[in-house]
Design an enzyme around this catalytic site. Structure first.
Site, PDB file in Angstrom:
ATOM      1  N   LYS A  11     -35.430  75.764  13.837  1.00  0.00           N
ATOM      2  CA  LYS A  11     -35.630  76.857  12.886  1.00  0.00           C
ATOM      3  C   LYS A  11     -36.527  77.922  13.501  1.00  0.00           C
ATOM      4  O   LYS A  11     -37.283  77.680  14.446  1.00  0.00           O
ATOM      5  CB  LYS A  11     -36.242  76.352  11.572  1.00  0.00           C
ATOM      6  CG  LYS A  11     -37.672  75.814  11.680  1.00  0.00           C
ATOM      7  CD  LYS A  11     -38.763  76.878  11.567  1.00  0.00           C
ATOM      8  CE  LYS A  11     -40.152  76.277  11.689  1.00  0.00           C
ATOM      9  NZ  LYS A  11     -41.207  77.293  11.919  1.00  0.00           N
ATOM     10  N   ASP A 137     -42.363  70.355   7.001  1.00  0.00           N
ATOM     11  CA  ASP A 137     -41.130  71.045   7.374  1.00  0.00           C
ATOM     12  C   ASP A 137     -39.882  70.176   7.242  1.00  0.00           C
ATOM     13  O   ASP A 137     -38.767  70.689   7.311  1.00  0.00           O
ATOM     14  CB  ASP A 137     -41.212  71.535   8.828  1.00  0.00           C
ATOM     15  CG  ASP A 137     -42.024  72.815   8.977  1.00  0.00           C
ATOM     16  OD1 ASP A 137     -42.299  73.464   7.946  1.00  0.00           O
ATOM     17  OD2 ASP A 137     -42.381  73.150  10.109  1.00  0.00           O
TER      18      ASP A 137
END
Length: 297
Positions: A11, A137
């Site tokens: 990401k 995350d």
């Protein structure tokens, strides 16, 4: 199902704001997460012998309970009293300690994979509830795509997809401690003008306006105030990307990875060549956003 091959996608942060430091030591954040097509590969294989065994292609990564993939597997093994063992072969390609959630994405892939291999029947939401026990995350890495993350990063809201574009990702040959960055941010003392325009980015995503989004991304990561000051190579990478056609360049997460957004792929390739020639980066990737609903694998 006795074995499974998986991809764990990286990401970037299209915007990262830190609102305050909480009394428990964590930070309240408001950030926009975006999955990109850079990935690690994992092979999960059931074993007769009890225990979880981890192998990686990087000698310096732990291959024991200190690795997030082990923690993810162990979490489900203990909760569901899974018998037998598991081998996890992890091939790392996502830069390590780079602000790209590589370890979190690996853990998310293991949770997803074991849910299917052992028929645990957990929904995506239920997997995400367990994922937050491993790291802030990890729930996002199960969701993937474009999302607004709030709280400590665990409160997720799906967003309209990032407009089609090319993304040049450069990781310099340094590693950055996330703990160091947050400890030196002094979040409660930030001036209003130091906070990124997250609302502007959200509006641009809604309108699917790449240029407007890029404009809002300037100074879009509040952590650059710490990391870029400590590591000048970050500013040099940003400048090189923008001098070579990037609509904008920004640091991802706590760094040191920098990414540039390009409408034209040939410009991105020229920028890639310029960075390679300058030797500012140890790892370089030219990729695109991951926005569809495909799952791991």
């Amino acid at each position: 199902m006795d074995k499974m091959q998986l991809k764990a996608l990286a990401k970037i942060n299209l915007g990262l704001d830190v609102l305050r430091r909480r009394e428990d030591g964590y930070h309240d954040v408001r950030m926009i997460m975006q999955t990109v097509r850079i990935f690690d590969r994992l092979a999960l294989v059931k074993q007769d012998k009890e225990g979880i065994r981890v192998r990686t292609n990087l000698y310096y990564l732990p291959a024991n309970e200190n690795n997030l993939v082990y923690k993810a597997a162990n979490l489900l093994f203990e909760e569901f009293d899974i018998r037998g063992g598991l081998s996890i072969d992890l091939k790392k390609y996502i830069p390590v300690a780079a602000g790209m959630a590589g370890g979190s994405s690996d853990a998310a892939a293991v949770l997803y994979g074991l849910n299917r291999m052992y028929g645990l029947g957990l929904s995506q939401e239920q997997l995400m509830e367990r994922a937050v026990k491993i790291g802030a995350d990890v729930p996002y890495c199960i969701m993937r795509g474009t999302a607004l993350a709030e709280g400590i990063g665990e409160k997720l809201t799906p967003l309209p997809p990032m407009p089609p574009c090319n993304i040049l990702v450069a990781k310099p040959g340094i590693s950055v401690s996330t703990k160091y960055v947050y400890e030196n941010l002094h979040a409660n003392d930030l001036k209003p003008e130091q906070h990124p325009d997250i609302d502007g980015i959200l509006d641009a995503l809604k309108k699917q306006d790449l240029r407007s989004m890029a404009e809002c991304l300037r100074d879009g990561n509040v952590l650059e105030t710490v990391t870029a000051e400590a590591y000048p190579v970050i500013s040099r990478l940003k400048a090189t990307m923008e001098e070579n056609g990037a609509a904008v360049a920004l640091m991802s997460g706590s760094g040191p990875t920098v990414f540039g957004i390009y409408e034209d792929r040939m410009q991105a390739r020229r920028a890639m060549a310029a960075i390679r020639k300058s030797r500012l980066a140890k790892q370089l990737f030219l990729t695109t956003p991951y926005n569809n609903n495909r799952r791991n694998g």
